[in-house]
Design a protein around this motif. Structure first.
Motif, PDB file in Angstrom:
ATOM      1  N   SER A  87       0.872  -1.167   0.000  1.00  0.00           N
ATOM      2  CA  SER A  87       0.000   0.000   0.000  1.00  0.00           C
ATOM      3  C   SER A  87       0.910   1.218   0.000  1.00  0.00           C
ATOM      4  O   SER A  87       2.134   1.094  -0.119  1.00  0.00           O
ATOM      5  CB  SER A  87      -0.916  -0.005   1.231  1.00  0.00           C
ATOM      6  OG  SER A  87      -0.153   0.166   2.415  1.00  0.00           O
ATOM      7  N   HIS A  89     -15.302  -4.466   0.560  1.00  0.00           N
ATOM      8  CA  HIS A  89     -15.076  -4.606   1.994  1.00  0.00           C
ATOM      9  C   HIS A  89     -15.913  -5.774   2.514  1.00  0.00           C
ATOM     10  O   HIS A  89     -17.139  -5.747   2.417  1.00  0.00           O
ATOM     11  CB  HIS A  89     -15.454  -3.328   2.753  1.00  0.00           C
ATOM     12  CG  HIS A  89     -14.522  -2.193   2.505  1.00  0.00           C
ATOM     13  ND1 HIS A  89     -14.866  -0.875   2.768  1.00  0.00           N
ATOM     14  CD2 HIS A  89     -13.272  -2.148   2.009  1.00  0.00           C
ATOM     15  CE1 HIS A  89     -13.858  -0.085   2.453  1.00  0.00           C
ATOM     16  NE2 HIS A  89     -12.871  -0.849   1.993  1.00  0.00           N
ATOM     17  N   TYR A 146     -11.919  -9.042   4.170  1.00  0.00           N
ATOM     18  CA  TYR A 146     -11.216  -8.454   3.023  1.00  0.00           C
ATOM     19  C   TYR A 146     -11.494  -6.947   3.003  1.00  0.00           C
ATOM     20  O   TYR A 146     -12.626  -6.543   3.215  1.00  0.00           O
ATOM     21  CB  TYR A 146     -11.705  -9.075   1.704  1.00  0.00           C
ATOM     22  CG  TYR A 146     -10.977  -8.527   0.509  1.00  0.00           C
ATOM     23  CD1 TYR A 146      -9.791  -9.113   0.071  1.00  0.00           C
ATOM     24  CD2 TYR A 146     -11.453  -7.400  -0.158  1.00  0.00           C
ATOM     25  CE1 TYR A 146      -9.114  -8.593  -1.028  1.00  0.00           C
ATOM     26  CE2 TYR A 146     -10.767  -6.874  -1.249  1.00  0.00           C
ATOM     27  CZ  TYR A 146      -9.600  -7.478  -1.675  1.00  0.00           C
ATOM     28  OH  TYR A 146      -8.919  -6.944  -2.741  1.00  0.00           O
ATOM     29  N   PRO A 147     -10.518  -6.110   2.745  1.00  0.00           N
ATOM     30  CA  PRO A 147      -9.100  -6.446   2.575  1.00  0.00           C
ATOM     31  C   PRO A 147      -8.403  -6.658   3.913  1.00  0.00           C
ATOM     32  O   PRO A 147      -9.007  -6.468   4.971  1.00  0.00           O
ATOM     33  CB  PRO A 147      -8.559  -5.209   1.862  1.00  0.00           C
ATOM     34  CG  PRO A 147      -9.399  -4.082   2.406  1.00  0.00           C
ATOM     35  CD  PRO A 147     -10.782  -4.665   2.566  1.00  0.00           C
ATOM     36  N   THR A 188     -10.609 -14.214   0.788  1.00  0.00           N
ATOM     37  CA  THR A 188     -10.562 -13.462   2.035  1.00  0.00           C
ATOM     38  C   THR A 188      -9.290 -13.827   2.800  1.00  0.00           C
ATOM     39  O   THR A 188      -8.455 -14.594   2.319  1.00  0.00           O
ATOM     40  CB  THR A 188     -11.803 -13.756   2.892  1.00  0.00           C
ATOM     41  OG1 THR A 188     -11.828 -15.162   3.238  1.00  0.00           O
ATOM     42  CG2 THR A 188     -13.076 -13.403   2.139  1.00  0.00           C
TER      43      THR A 188
END
Length: 238
Positions: A31, A101, A131-132, A161
């Motif tokens: 990320s 989500h 998830y996530p 998941t």
């Protein structure tokens, strides 16, 4: 051997399929502020990169032959650079798609070992189906926050998941009540599970083994009955 028995035997042989003996997995994720690289085998973590400690971690039990990845951390650092470049490109193309989500489908709290008052043990908070990744897990003892817990890196499930497990070392004492609270993007409030030491200590340790033996005896009797039935039917058809 009769013809029908031979055909039945050949049919059974043709229906046999080879099962997968082992499954391994490698995950690279990133990320804007975090990253992950993990290797797993048969649902267990073999190694992961700790970018805070700047080293490769091998969370393997001491009773197995160690498996290592020489140069694994350096490779993980290089993979993160590629991942972030890809993230920029995908972010531009996917900016109009809302993120998915999924809230955790199950949260369980239990002890690693059978409870004995005054003996060191481990509380486990098992979170799956979200998830996530990741989730955030916090612990309390008698309503007060406690520190010193650990949590593994997110592990993928077959449905896409994730699963994470948080552990807390503790010493069971009468009257103590522990809780683990799980936070996730898809939750409006934390999911909390309670562990009551006194209730656990008062449970009958013989109930589990007795129930297991009862189930085993029942399955055994059903197996004998089924075998007798097919033996009789086979003699009738001879």
């Amino acid at each position: 051997m009769k013809m029908k028995e031979l055909l039945l035997f050949l049919s059974c042989v043709l229906c046999v399929s080879a099962d997968v003996l082992h499954e391994d997995i490698a995950i690279v994720g990133c990320s804007d502020s975090d990253g992950e690289e993990m290797y797993g085998l048969d649902g267990e973590e073999l190694a992961y990169a700790d970018f805070n400690k700047q080293e490769e971690i091998y969370p393997q039990p001491p009773f197995i032959d160690p498996i290592t990845y020489p140069g694994g951390y350096e490779q993980a650092v290089a993979d993160q650079q590629v991942c972030r470049e890809n993230l920029k490109n995908f972010g531009k193309g996917m900016k109009d798609y809302p993120p998915e989500h999924d809230a955790p489908s199950a949260v369980m709290i239990y002890t690693r070992d059978e409870v004995e008052f005054g003996e060191n043990n481990t509380l486990i908070c098992h979170v799956t189906g979200f998830y996530p990744a990741p989730v955030n897990v916090s612990w309390t003892k008698n309503g007060q926050k406690v520190t010193g817990s650990s949590i593994n890196v997110p592990y993928p499930n077959k449905d896409g998941t994730f699963t994470q497990i948080s552990r807390l070392q503790f010493t069971p004492q009468l009257g103590d009540i522990y809780s683990c609270a799980v936070q996730h993007l898809a939750l409006t409030q934390p999911l909390t599970k309670i562990y009551d030491v006194e209730a656990s200590g008062q449970s009958d340790p013989g109930v589990g083994p007795a129930a297991f033996c009862g189930v085993g005896l029942t399955v055994g009797l059903l197996g004998v009955a089924a075998g007798t039935f097919f033996l009789i039917k086979g003699n009738e058809c001879s």
